[in-house]
Design an enzyme around this catalytic site. Structure first.
Site, PDB file in Angstrom:
ATOM      1  N   HIS A  17      54.318 -16.233 -47.386  1.00  0.00           N
ATOM      2  CA  HIS A  17      54.044 -15.169 -46.425  1.00  0.00           C
ATOM      3  C   HIS A  17      52.968 -15.629 -45.438  1.00  0.00           C
ATOM      4  CE1 HIS A  17      52.813 -11.283 -44.784  1.00  0.00           C
ATOM      5  NE2 HIS A  17      53.942 -10.789 -45.255  1.00  0.00           N
TER       6      HIS A  17
ATOM      7  N   GLU B  69      50.539 -14.167 -43.953  1.00  0.00           N
ATOM      8  CA  GLU B  69      49.173 -13.727 -44.276  1.00  0.00           C
ATOM      9  C   GLU B  69      48.555 -14.642 -45.326  1.00  0.00           C
ATOM     10  OE1 GLU B  69      46.852 -10.278 -46.740  1.00  0.00           O
ATOM     11  OE2 GLU B  69      48.643  -9.639 -45.640  1.00  0.00           O
TER      12      GLU B  69
ATOM     13  N   SER C 147      59.687  -8.124 -43.748  1.00  0.00           N
ATOM     14  CA  SER C 147      58.431  -7.413 -43.980  1.00  0.00           C
ATOM     15  C   SER C 147      58.144  -7.287 -45.471  1.00  0.00           C
ATOM     16  CB  SER C 147      58.497  -6.016 -43.339  1.00  0.00           C
ATOM     17  OG  SER C 147      57.448  -5.193 -43.809  1.00  0.00           O
TER      18      SER C 147
END
Length: 283
Positions: free
Chosen positions: A124, A126, A217
């Site tokens: 991911h 992040e 997402s």
């Protein structure tokens, strides 16, 4: 006639709304405007911003001049340092404040002699960004089973990807505490937690849940997982994904949406479901 219920907390969170507003204010700037990677994980909203002249740049190293908007998920520290050296590049930092807090904690912990565990998804954006703040001391653990197998020396500090479920984070912490001295920094975003609880509460009371948001997402995917454990659930991006067969013999339909899902998509989905139900019941 079946009812449609929308979760109390759904759609844009503070960090995403803030980033979109920052991007829109920048769209009229002189010179080219870019986001470094998708500003949020919603392809339809990214496409809407592209029509306003805000392009998505996949490789920041190719940027020579213009405005660079840092995505809500943050970017790796070395890329930010490279950008700051370019005098012809104007940086707009749209990193979510909750992600920024996790970055700051990891950066501070990196000066200490212990392992930093990040509870999150290895690929991911992040988490990739968070890793870069740890001076090579970070290990990513995705679930308690991986935590059971971890072998490191010394003590551990643990932080979380902001969109993790509390249950997964707590499970990882519990596993590590069996074998290590652990300092816990709960960096899960409250907005994420609120959405998960609201979705779970609604899912218990309906015959069908529709979860709206980008398939890329992470927080939307977790909403679908949480709802799917309680009732029949479909994860969709747009009205085009809806199938009329889903609503047969369903009396109460629940809607929720990820933190990157704009209001206009939620409205479109609700209206399309209403049309499907009207055709089905001849109302």
């Amino acid at each position: 006639m079946p009812k449609i219920k929308i979760a109390e907390k759904s759609g844009f969170c503070f960090g995403v709304r803030r980033a979109i507003e920052m991007a829109e204010k920048t769209s009229g700037s002189k010179g080219k405007v870019y986001t470094l990677g998708p500003i949020i994980h919603n392809p339809q909203e990214v496409k809407r911003l592209e029509k306003k002249g805000i392009k998505t740049l996949q490789n920041p190293k190719t940027l020579k001049s213009g405005t660079a908007i840092l995505r809500t998920h943050g970017i790796p520290l070395y890329l930010r340092n490279d950008l700051e050296k370019k005098e012809s590049v104007n940086i707009i930092d749209a990193t979510c404040p909750f992600v920024k807090r996790a970055q700051d904690i990891i950066k501070e912990l990196s000066s200490e002699n212990e392992t930093i565990v990040i509870a999150g998804e290895k690929v991911h954006p992040e988490v990739v960004g968070l890793m870069s703040y740890g001076s090579g001391k970070c290990v990513v653990i995705e679930n308690p089973k991986e935590a059971d197998k971890l072998k490191v020396k010394g003590n551990i500090s643990i932080v979380s990807q902001t969109t993790q479920t509390p249950e997964n984070f707590d499970g990882i912490v519990k596993s590590l505490k069996k074998r290590y001295k652990v300092r816990v920094f709960n960096t899960i975003c409250k907005a994420t937690f609120d959405r998960q609880k609201a979705a779970e509460k609604l899912a218990r009371t309906v015959d069908l849940m529709i979860v709206i948001g980008g398939k890329n997402s992470g927080n939307t995917t977790r909403l679908a997982q949480i709802c799917g454990a309680k009732t029949k659930t479909y994860h969709i991006e747009t009205v085009e994904d809806i199938k009329k067969s889903w609503f047969k013999n369903k009396n109460i339909i629940g809607l929720t949406a990820g933190a990157s899902t704009p209001d206009w998509i939620i409205k479109q989905v609700k209206e399309e479901i209403e049309r499907q139900l009207e055709r089905q019941f001849g109302v």
